[in-house]
Design a protein around this motif. Structure first.
Motif, PDB file in Angstrom:
ATOM      1  N   ARG A 125      -4.990  -3.515  38.494  1.00  0.00           N
ATOM      2  CA  ARG A 125      -3.543  -3.442  38.260  1.00  0.00           C
ATOM      3  C   ARG A 125      -2.890  -2.581  39.330  1.00  0.00           C
ATOM      4  O   ARG A 125      -3.020  -1.360  39.301  1.00  0.00           O
ATOM      5  N   PRO A 126      -2.194  -3.177  40.287  1.00  0.00           N
ATOM      6  CA  PRO A 126      -1.479  -2.375  41.284  1.00  0.00           C
ATOM      7  C   PRO A 126      -0.501  -1.426  40.606  1.00  0.00           C
ATOM      8  O   PRO A 126       0.201  -1.794  39.675  1.00  0.00           O
ATOM      9  N   GLY A 127      -0.502  -0.188  41.058  1.00  0.00           N
ATOM     10  CA  GLY A 127       0.385   0.811  40.472  1.00  0.00           C
ATOM     11  C   GLY A 127      -0.312   1.750  39.516  1.00  0.00           C
ATOM     12  O   GLY A 127       0.261   2.772  39.132  1.00  0.00           O
ATOM     13  N   ASP A 128      -1.558   1.427  39.128  1.00  0.00           N
ATOM     14  CA  ASP A 128      -2.284   2.281  38.186  1.00  0.00           C
ATOM     15  C   ASP A 128      -3.371   3.088  38.888  1.00  0.00           C
ATOM     16  O   ASP A 128      -4.428   3.371  38.324  1.00  0.00           O
ATOM     17  N   GLU A 129      -3.101   3.491  40.138  1.00  0.00           N
ATOM     18  CA  GLU A 129      -4.123   4.197  40.913  1.00  0.00           C
ATOM     19  C   GLU A 129      -4.473   5.564  40.317  1.00  0.00           C
ATOM     20  O   GLU A 129      -5.628   5.986  40.369  1.00  0.00           O
ATOM     21  N   LEU A 130      -3.497   6.274  39.744  1.00  0.00           N
ATOM     22  CA  LEU A 130      -3.813   7.581  39.159  1.00  0.00           C
ATOM     23  C   LEU A 130      -4.735   7.420  37.959  1.00  0.00           C
ATOM     24  O   LEU A 130      -5.669   8.209  37.781  1.00  0.00           O
ATOM     25  N   GLU A 131      -4.496   6.404  37.135  1.00  0.00           N
ATOM     26  CA  GLU A 131      -5.406   6.141  36.013  1.00  0.00           C
ATOM     27  C   GLU A 131      -6.806   5.850  36.536  1.00  0.00           C
ATOM     28  O   GLU A 131      -7.799   6.388  36.020  1.00  0.00           O
ATOM     29  N   ALA A 132      -6.916   4.987  37.555  1.00  0.00           N
ATOM     30  CA  ALA A 132      -8.224   4.643  38.103  1.00  0.00           C
ATOM     31  C   ALA A 132      -8.910   5.886  38.676  1.00  0.00           C
ATOM     32  O   ALA A 132     -10.120   6.096  38.479  1.00  0.00           O
ATOM     33  N   ASP A 133      -8.157   6.698  39.381  1.00  0.00           N
ATOM     34  CA  ASP A 133      -8.694   7.927  39.965  1.00  0.00           C
ATOM     35  C   ASP A 133      -9.223   8.849  38.879  1.00  0.00           C
ATOM     36  O   ASP A 133     -10.325   9.418  38.987  1.00  0.00           O
ATOM     37  N   SER A 134      -8.469   8.990  37.797  1.00  0.00           N
ATOM     38  CA  SER A 134      -8.899   9.848  36.690  1.00  0.00           C
ATOM     39  C   SER A 134     -10.165   9.311  36.031  1.00  0.00           C
ATOM     40  O   SER A 134     -11.098  10.064  35.729  1.00  0.00           O
ATOM     41  N   ARG A 135     -10.182   8.011  35.786  1.00  0.00           N
ATOM     42  CA  ARG A 135     -11.355   7.406  35.140  1.00  0.00           C
ATOM     43  C   ARG A 135     -12.594   7.517  36.031  1.00  0.00           C
ATOM     44  O   ARG A 135     -13.706   7.784  35.547  1.00  0.00           O
ATOM     45  N   LEU A 136     -12.428   7.322  37.342  1.00  0.00           N
ATOM     46  CA  LEU A 136     -13.561   7.444  38.258  1.00  0.00           C
ATOM     47  C   LEU A 136     -14.106   8.864  38.255  1.00  0.00           C
ATOM     48  O   LEU A 136     -15.319   9.077  38.297  1.00  0.00           O
ATOM     49  N   THR A 137     -13.229   9.840  38.181  1.00  0.00           N
ATOM     50  CA  THR A 137     -13.663  11.238  38.155  1.00  0.00           C
ATOM     51  C   THR A 137     -14.537  11.529  36.943  1.00  0.00           C
ATOM     52  O   THR A 137     -15.601  12.154  37.050  1.00  0.00           O
ATOM     53  N   LEU A 138     -14.118  11.054  35.771  1.00  0.00           N
ATOM     54  CA  LEU A 138     -14.903  11.290  34.554  1.00  0.00           C
ATOM     55  C   LEU A 138     -16.200  10.485  34.563  1.00  0.00           C
ATOM     56  O   LEU A 138     -17.225  10.941  34.048  1.00  0.00           O
ATOM     57  N   ILE A 139     -16.174   9.294  35.137  1.00  0.00           N
ATOM     58  CA  ILE A 139     -17.396   8.493  35.262  1.00  0.00           C
ATOM     59  C   ILE A 139     -18.390   9.208  36.172  1.00  0.00           C
ATOM     60  O   ILE A 139     -19.586   9.286  35.874  1.00  0.00           O
ATOM     61  N   GLY A 140     -17.893   9.734  37.292  1.00  0.00           N
ATOM     62  CA  GLY A 140     -18.773  10.467  38.192  1.00  0.00           C
ATOM     63  C   GLY A 140     -19.413  11.661  37.515  1.00  0.00           C
ATOM     64  O   GLY A 140     -20.608  11.929  37.687  1.00  0.00           O
ATOM     65  N   GLU A 141     -18.629  12.362  36.710  1.00  0.00           N
ATOM     66  CA  GLU A 141     -19.166  13.508  35.987  1.00  0.00           C
ATOM     67  C   GLU A 141     -20.259  13.084  35.009  1.00  0.00           C
ATOM     68  O   GLU A 141     -21.311  13.720  34.908  1.00  0.00           O
ATOM     69  N   ARG A 142     -20.038  11.978  34.307  1.00  0.00           N
ATOM     70  CA  ARG A 142     -21.037  11.515  33.330  1.00  0.00           C
ATOM     71  C   ARG A 142     -22.304  11.020  34.027  1.00  0.00           C
ATOM     72  O   ARG A 142     -23.415  11.222  33.541  1.00  0.00           O
ATOM     73  N   LEU A 143     -22.135  10.364  35.168  1.00  0.00           N
ATOM     74  CA  LEU A 143     -23.296   9.914  35.926  1.00  0.00           C
ATOM     75  C   LEU A 143     -24.124  11.103  36.403  1.00  0.00           C
ATOM     76  O   LEU A 143     -25.363  11.073  36.331  1.00  0.00           O
ATOM     77  N   ARG A 144     -23.473  12.124  36.884  1.00  0.00           N
ATOM     78  CA  ARG A 144     -24.205  13.307  37.327  1.00  0.00           C
ATOM     79  C   ARG A 144     -24.957  13.956  36.170  1.00  0.00           C
ATOM     80  O   ARG A 144     -26.075  14.471  36.341  1.00  0.00           O
ATOM     81  N   THR A 145     -24.361  13.919  34.984  1.00  0.00           N
ATOM     82  CA  THR A 145     -25.046  14.465  33.810  1.00  0.00           C
ATOM     83  C   THR A 145     -26.336  13.707  33.539  1.00  0.00           C
ATOM     84  O   THR A 145     -27.376  14.300  33.230  1.00  0.00           O
ATOM     85  N   HIS A 146     -26.284  12.379  33.641  1.00  0.00           N
ATOM     86  CA  HIS A 146     -27.490  11.571  33.443  1.00  0.00           C
ATOM     87  C   HIS A 146     -28.536  11.860  34.509  1.00  0.00           C
ATOM     88  O   HIS A 146     -29.738  11.941  34.210  1.00  0.00           O
ATOM     89  N   LEU A 147     -28.100  12.000  35.744  1.00  0.00           N
ATOM     90  CA  LEU A 147     -29.046  12.090  36.850  1.00  0.00           C
ATOM     91  C   LEU A 147     -29.678  13.469  36.991  1.00  0.00           C
ATOM     92  O   LEU A 147     -30.774  13.596  37.521  1.00  0.00           O
ATOM     93  N   ARG A 148     -29.009  14.489  36.540  1.00  0.00           N
ATOM     94  CA  ARG A 148     -29.585  15.823  36.633  1.00  0.00           C
ATOM     95  C   ARG A 148     -30.498  16.060  35.441  1.00  0.00           C
ATOM     96  O   ARG A 148     -30.061  16.457  34.364  1.00  0.00           O
ATOM     97  N   ALA A 149     -31.754  15.782  35.634  1.00  0.00           N
ATOM     98  CA  ALA A 149     -32.745  15.839  34.554  1.00  0.00           C
ATOM     99  C   ALA A 149     -32.753  17.217  33.890  1.00  0.00           C
ATOM    100  O   ALA A 149     -32.822  18.248  34.548  1.00  0.00           O
TER     101      ALA A 149
END
Length: 269
Positions: free
Chosen positions: A127-151
């Motif tokens: 959805r063009p125009g929803d870049e801040l939402e995408a940026d926010s969601r990517l940030t939280l996804i990255g945090e959750r991925l790091r939680t999984h990967l850090r044994a």
């Protein structure tokens, strides 16, 4: 049944996302190859089997697969009907090279919350125009991925930080029309983007992108009641285009901008 190859790909204006790739294949098999980016994969229909570092893996529909950069892998349909997948290619520094080994050892993550968030991110990126939402969601996804990967490690829950939340709210208020990225806001207030999102949500019960959208809708209402046409109002209030305004306006107000501006038209027979 004839083989099918349906593909769409684009590069969104969201930091950290190299490419968005959606595909439906019935017979195509990828040979061994590598990427410079992290490959974040969800499968909506069917399943994929692949080899990574000489070990076989699979992607049932409830799994999120994370393939690290520079590590060879292949891919082929694991069901007779092929597969439909959505992929995000993320900059190598989104997660960091220190986590490549952990991703090689456990690339398939069974995490319903992560799976849902990745799907929501794909929707925002479309959805063009929803870049801040995408940026926010990517940030939280990255945090959750790091939680999984850090044994053995779990990211501590973000503490409440009302002062930080207030500072971000003030920044958003100052940039209602032009907007700002999460990294820009984090740089101004000297906070990690993930902590910034969590502090704001904890303080106000709403994500930063939702707050900004609501402020823009309020501004659009004032412009509409002042007699300005919806197409002009969309740009003036900070929306990407009129369709972007209409989607959010209807969701928050219950009617389209045109109906809101001229309510008596609905009474004309």
């Amino acid at each position: 049944m004839a083989p099918r190859q349906e593909v769409s790909a684009w590069r969104p204006a969201v930091p950290g996302v190299v490419e968005v790739f959606h595909a439906h294949f019935t017979e195509y098999a990828y040979p061994m190859h590598v990427h410079e980016a992290w490959t974040l994969l969800i499968v909506d229909d069917g399943a994929v089997r692949y080899d990574l570092d000489r070990h076989e893996h699979g992607t049932p529909h409830d799994t999120v697969s994370l393939l690290p950069p520079h590590v060879p892998h292949n891919g082929s349909p694991a069901t007779s009907g092929g597969f439909r997948k959505r992929v995000l290619y993320l900059d190598a520094d989104v997660l960091g090279e220190d986590l490549i080994g952990a991703a090689v050892d456990a690339p398939d993550l069974r995490d319903p919350v992560l799976r849902r968030r990745v799907g929501q991110l794909h929707s925002a990126l479309a959805r063009p125009g929803d870049e801040l939402e995408a940026d926010s969601r990517l940030t939280l996804i990255g945090e959750r991925l790091r939680t999984h990967l850090r044994a053995g490690l779990r990211t501590a829950a973000a503490r409440r930080d009302p002062d930080l939340a207030r500072r971000l709210r003030e920044l958003l208020d100052e940039h209602v029309v032009q907007g700002l990225t999460l990294d820009e806001a984090a740089g101004v207030v000297s906070a990690h983007p993930a902590h910034l999102v969590r502090a704001f949500s904890a303080a106000y019960g709403i994500a930063p992108h939702q707050y900004l959208t609501a402020r823009r809708v309020d501004l659009a209402r004032r412009f509409l009641l002042g007699g300005r046409p919806p197409g002009e109002v969309a740009v003036a209030a900070g929306f990407y285009d009129q369709a972007h305004l209409t989607r959010h306006f209807r969701r928050l107000v219950g009617v389209t901008p045109g109906r809101y501006r001229d309510p008596w038209k609905s009474l004309v027979r």
